[in-house]
Write a protein that holds these residues in place. Structure first.
Motif, PDB file in Angstrom:
ATOM      1  N   MET A  71       0.826  -1.210   0.000  1.00  0.00           N
ATOM      2  CA  MET A  71       0.000   0.000   0.000  1.00  0.00           C
ATOM      3  C   MET A  71       0.864   1.265   0.000  1.00  0.00           C
ATOM      4  O   MET A  71       0.595   2.230   0.698  1.00  0.00           O
ATOM      5  N   GLY A  72       1.926   1.231  -0.805  1.00  0.00           N
ATOM      6  CA  GLY A  72       2.797   2.384  -0.963  1.00  0.00           C
ATOM      7  C   GLY A  72       3.786   2.601   0.164  1.00  0.00           C
ATOM      8  O   GLY A  72       4.604   3.512   0.097  1.00  0.00           O
ATOM      9  N   GLN A  73       3.741   1.781   1.189  1.00  0.00           N
ATOM     10  CA  GLN A  73       4.659   1.930   2.319  1.00  0.00           C
ATOM     11  C   GLN A  73       5.737   0.857   2.266  1.00  0.00           C
ATOM     12  O   GLN A  73       5.442  -0.313   2.058  1.00  0.00           O
ATOM     13  N   ILE A  74       6.985   1.277   2.473  1.00  0.00           N
ATOM     14  CA  ILE A  74       8.091   0.324   2.570  1.00  0.00           C
ATOM     15  C   ILE A  74       8.093  -0.202   4.001  1.00  0.00           C
ATOM     16  O   ILE A  74       8.166   0.567   4.958  1.00  0.00           O
ATOM     17  N   LEU A  75       7.971  -1.521   4.115  1.00  0.00           N
ATOM     18  CA  LEU A  75       7.931  -2.163   5.427  1.00  0.00           C
ATOM     19  C   LEU A  75       9.177  -3.004   5.636  1.00  0.00           C
ATOM     20  O   LEU A  75       9.650  -3.666   4.717  1.00  0.00           O
ATOM     21  N   THR A 113      -6.564  -3.129   4.700  1.00  0.00           N
ATOM     22  CA  THR A 113      -6.777  -2.208   3.578  1.00  0.00           C
ATOM     23  C   THR A 113      -6.378  -2.876   2.270  1.00  0.00           C
ATOM     24  O   THR A 113      -7.104  -2.805   1.272  1.00  0.00           O
ATOM     25  N   MET A 114      -5.226  -3.546   2.277  1.00  0.00           N
ATOM     26  CA  MET A 114      -4.753  -4.226   1.074  1.00  0.00           C
ATOM     27  C   MET A 114      -5.724  -5.328   0.641  1.00  0.00           C
ATOM     28  O   MET A 114      -6.047  -5.454  -0.536  1.00  0.00           O
ATOM     29  N   THR A 115      -6.210  -6.108   1.594  1.00  0.00           N
ATOM     30  CA  THR A 115      -7.134  -7.205   1.291  1.00  0.00           C
ATOM     31  C   THR A 115      -8.402  -6.682   0.634  1.00  0.00           C
ATOM     32  O   THR A 115      -8.869  -7.243  -0.367  1.00  0.00           O
ATOM     33  N   ILE A 116      -8.951  -5.596   1.153  1.00  0.00           N
ATOM     34  CA  ILE A 116     -10.167  -4.994   0.592  1.00  0.00           C
ATOM     35  C   ILE A 116      -9.901  -4.523  -0.840  1.00  0.00           C
ATOM     36  O   ILE A 116     -10.686  -4.791  -1.749  1.00  0.00           O
ATOM     37  N   ARG A 119      -9.525  -7.383  -3.420  1.00  0.00           N
ATOM     38  CA  ARG A 119     -10.771  -8.040  -3.841  1.00  0.00           C
ATOM     39  C   ARG A 119     -11.296  -7.402  -5.112  1.00  0.00           C
ATOM     40  O   ARG A 119     -11.869  -8.070  -5.959  1.00  0.00           O
ATOM     41  N   ARG A 120     -11.110  -6.080  -5.243  1.00  0.00           N
ATOM     42  CA  ARG A 120     -11.551  -5.372  -6.437  1.00  0.00           C
ATOM     43  C   ARG A 120     -10.556  -5.515  -7.578  1.00  0.00           C
ATOM     44  O   ARG A 120     -10.943  -5.603  -8.733  1.00  0.00           O
ATOM     45  N   ASN A 121      -9.258  -5.481  -7.245  1.00  0.00           N
ATOM     46  CA  ASN A 121      -8.208  -5.559  -8.259  1.00  0.00           C
ATOM     47  C   ASN A 121      -7.018  -6.301  -7.660  1.00  0.00           C
ATOM     48  O   ASN A 121      -6.288  -5.725  -6.858  1.00  0.00           O
ATOM     49  N   PRO A 122      -6.791  -7.568  -8.036  1.00  0.00           N
ATOM     50  CA  PRO A 122      -5.707  -8.344  -7.437  1.00  0.00           C
ATOM     51  C   PRO A 122      -4.300  -7.872  -7.819  1.00  0.00           C
ATOM     52  O   PRO A 122      -3.329  -8.323  -7.247  1.00  0.00           O
TER      53      PRO A 122
END
Length: 157
Positions: A71-75, A113-116, A119-122
């Motif tokens: 989600m745009g964050q480097i972890l 957030t990523m999971t949601i 679901r719309r766009n893998p």
């Protein structure tokens, strides 16, 4: 029948999530090791499952760090190997994260957030998803990329 013993949900990827992995600690000694590319097959707030060509021991005293983009964050996610499955060409490992409660809550929120969105766009672009659905092909592409980069970094004769 084998029962899932996880405490947390896992996001399973159609295309692996690309990550850099390194060893950061052995027992209480900090380590400065090179990074290697890995494919994350699934991830949750408590850990992840990944694929690599390296042989690693199941050992709570060896702490690995996985760096990826979600989600745009480097972890940077530290953890240790708790499970290992050897295959002919590559190895699959299960990792338990070493995160405090606050870090685990932040990761959980980000993964929700990523999971949601997935679901719309893998194939969301804000995550470091591999171009290949086949994890073996993905690992070979990473190896080839690494070998080509290493060759170009070598001094010319």
């Amino acid at each position: 029948m084998e029962q899932n013993q996880r405490e947390h949900f896992r996001q399973v990827f159609q295309n692996p999530l690309c990550a850099d992995m390194t060893i950061v600690k052995i027992k209480d000694n900090q380590i400065d090791a090179k990074r290697t590319k890995t494919c994350i097959l699934d991830i949750g707030p408590g850990g992840l499952r990944f694929y690599t060509n390296l042989k690693l021991p199941v050992n709570p005293y060896i702490v690995l760090e996985f760096q990826t983009r979600i989600m745009g964050q480097i972890l940077s996610l530290p953890g240790y190997v708790v499970r290992k499955i050897d295959t002919e060409e590559f190895h699959e490992y299960g990792v338990r994260f070493v995160l405090d409660e606050q870090q685990q809550m932040e990761l959980s929120s980000l993964l929700n957030t990523m999971t949601i969105r997935m679901r719309r766009n893998p194939n969301i672009r804000s995550c470091a998803l591999c171009d290949s659905k086949n994890r073996v092909a993905c690992m070979r592409e990473m190896e080839d990329s690494f070998l080509n980069k290493s060759a170009s970094d070598s001094p010319s004769p």
